[in-house]
Design an enzyme around this catalytic site. Structure first.
Site, short mmCIF file in Angstrom:
data_model
loop_
_atom_site.label_atom_id
_atom_site.label_comp_id
_atom_site.label_asym_id
_atom_site.label_seq_id
_atom_site.Cartn_x
_atom_site.Cartn_y
_atom_site.Cartn_z
N GLU A 156 0.80 -1.24 0.00
CA GLU A 156 0.00 0.00 0.00
C GLU A 156 0.83 1.29 0.00
O GLU A 156 0.60 2.19 0.81
CB GLU A 156 -0.96 0.00 1.20
N GLU A 263 -6.08 -10.89 -1.56
CA GLU A 263 -6.88 -10.76 -0.32
C GLU A 263 -8.36 -10.74 -0.67
O GLU A 263 -9.12 -9.91 -0.16
CB GLU A 263 -6.49 -9.48 0.44
C1 XIL Z 1 -6.19 -6.91 8.21
C2 XIL Z 1 -6.48 -8.15 9.07
O1 XIL Z 1 -7.35 -8.98 8.35
C3 XIL Z 1 -7.09 -7.72 10.38
O2 XIL Z 1 -7.23 -8.85 11.25
C4 XIL Z 1 -6.22 -6.67 11.07
O3 XIL Z 1 -6.86 -6.21 12.23
C5 XIL Z 1 -5.98 -5.49 10.12
O4 XIL Z 1 -5.41 -5.97 8.92
N1 XIL Z 1 -4.91 -4.98 3.65
C6 XIL Z 1 -3.89 -5.80 4.06
C7 XIL Z 1 -4.11 -6.75 5.18
O5 XIL Z 1 -2.83 -5.83 3.41
O6 XIL Z 1 -2.95 -6.97 5.92
C8 XIL Z 1 -5.23 -6.29 6.10
O7 XIL Z 1 -5.48 -7.32 7.05
C9 XIL Z 1 -6.46 -5.95 5.29
C10 XIL Z 1 -6.18 -4.84 4.32
#
Ligand code: XIL
Length: 393
Positions: A156, A263
């Site tokens: 990001e 994701e």
């Molecule tokens: C999220 C997790 O799923 C949560 O449990 C945590 O509290 C916050 O992070 N983008 C990403 C991930 O790259 O690492 C994030 O994961 C979601 C958004």
């Protein structure tokens, strides 16, 4: 002879019964197309949630750590690394012969404030922060050298307008912090695949920034293996469009990198952002409508979810030559971070398995598509000549 025939029949009957009983398997039906992964939490890789562990082992060929490899977890204090859970995650993947992801090395979030400060709480210099980044990457990537197959090196780093996001990494080190992070990771494990990972790259402005970034990394001699599209998609706003997803994959593929969907989840709940930014009275009004499916997902929304998953997978299959992996952000709806983000305490339904750990209609739809794709080779056509997209928009 009679005994031979009888025992042959028994064995054949047993085999047939096993085949008929067998659950369809995601990782098998998409085997020729891409890896299918899931992000795991400790209850799965420490094998305490038996039902979910079974699903992970049987359905997925790749795993990502939802949180345990993030800086705040693995390196909570300047002189303290904590590998206890990360080691268990990696061992689970090795025991089950899975493609193991490392997520993530350099990010502005879930990174403690001390990382950017000296003992007096003053900002570090460029050289000091580079040294700290180097130590972290060398220690973490080095520990799992030859075990973790690919790393989300930077997460990001691009903002919504396509510029570099203003974070302490950028402010203190300058824009070459990305080149440095990739160099350190490569040095620590030259065999590991290295990726840039981000959300919202389907938005043309942000995508243009990320494309420029990949170009710059390549020009600096970095071997970037792939770009991760996080794939946190929405049902209500139908965002992003299939055309945007398709164009995004095509654009990164042109740079010679693989594209990973890293994701994936599809949020069926109303967007909470308007409520989060509204004034207090409007906020209360909006919050009332933010959690509409506490007693289950209505059939029409379930059907929309099936169709959204199906049309997205049609795009992924169309680009199977460049899409290396599709990873879901969680295993069951009950695990999903969307139950608590961006507002806590909602009942979300973004994944392929429900709260009772049973496959949802979208799971069966994707399995059918996977079987059809491998049987018919229907998605084998090159992108440029495929006209299927128009019909699915
Ligand atoms: C999220 C997790 O799923 C949560 O449990 C945590 O509290 C916050 O992070 N983008 C990403 C991930 O790259 O690492 C994030 O994961 C979601 C958004």
């Amino acid at each position: 002879m009679k005994i031979f025939i009888k025992s042959t029949l028994v064995i054949a009957g047993f085999l047939l019964a096993t085949i008929l009983r067998a659950e369809p398997v995601l990782k098998d039906v998409f085997k020729k197309d891409f890896l299918v992964g899931a992000a795991l939490n400790p209850s799965q890789f420490c094998e305490s949630n038996i039902a979910e562990v079974e699903i992970v082992k049987s359905q997925f060929s790749s795993i990502s750590p939802e949180n345990v490899l993030k800086w705040e977890r693995i390196h909570p204090l300047p002189d303290q690394y904590d590998f206890s859970l990360a080691d268990k995650y990696v061992d689970f993947g090795l025991r089950n012969h899975m493609f193991i992801l490392g997520h993530t090395l350099v990010w502005h979030s879930q990174t403690p404030d001390w990382v950017f400060q000296n003992a007096q709480g003053k900002p570090l210099t460029r050289e000091q922060l580079l040294a700290r980044m180097h130590d972290h990457i060398r220690t973490v990537v080095g520990r799992y050298k030859g075990k973790v197959n690919g790393w989300d090196v930077v997460n990001e780093a691009v903002d919504e307008k396509g510029g570099l996001r203003v974070t302490p990494w950028l402010k203190i080190i300058g824009k070459d912090f990305l080149v440095k992070a990739f160099q350190f990771a490569h040095e620590a494990d030259p065999q590991a695949e290295l990726y840039y990972n981000d959300y919202g790259l389907e938005n043309p402005m942000k995508r243009a920034g990320a494309l420029a970034l990949v170009n710059q990394l390549q020009a600096a001699g970095i071997k970037i293996a792939g770009v991760g599209l996080q794939g946190h998609y929405q049902l209500a706003t139908n965002s992003p469009t299939l055309r945007e997803v398709d164009d995004t994959i095509t654009a990164f593929a042109r740079l010679g990198v693989k594209v990973m969907i890293t994701e994936l989840d599809i949020d069926v709940l109303p967007s909470a952002w308007a409520a989060l930014t509204a004034d207090v009275s409007l906020k209360r009004k909006a919050e009332a409508g933010l959690n509409p499916y506490t007693n289950g997902l209505p059939a029409d929304v379930q059907a929309e979810l099936v169709s959204r998953y199906a049309s997205l997978f049609a795009v992924f299959l169309k680009h199977r030559d460049v899409v290396g992996r599709v990873t879901f952000w969680g295993v069951t709806d009950g695990d999903s971070w969307l139950n608590d983000w961006p507002v806590p305490g909602r009942t979300a339904y973004p994944l392929l398995f429900d709260r009772k750990i049973k496959p949802k209609p979208a799971f069966f739809k994707l399995v059918t598509m996977g079987v059809a794709a491998s049987n018919a080779g229907a998605f084998n056509r090159p992108c440029a000549t495929d006209s299927g997209m128009a019909a699915q928009q």
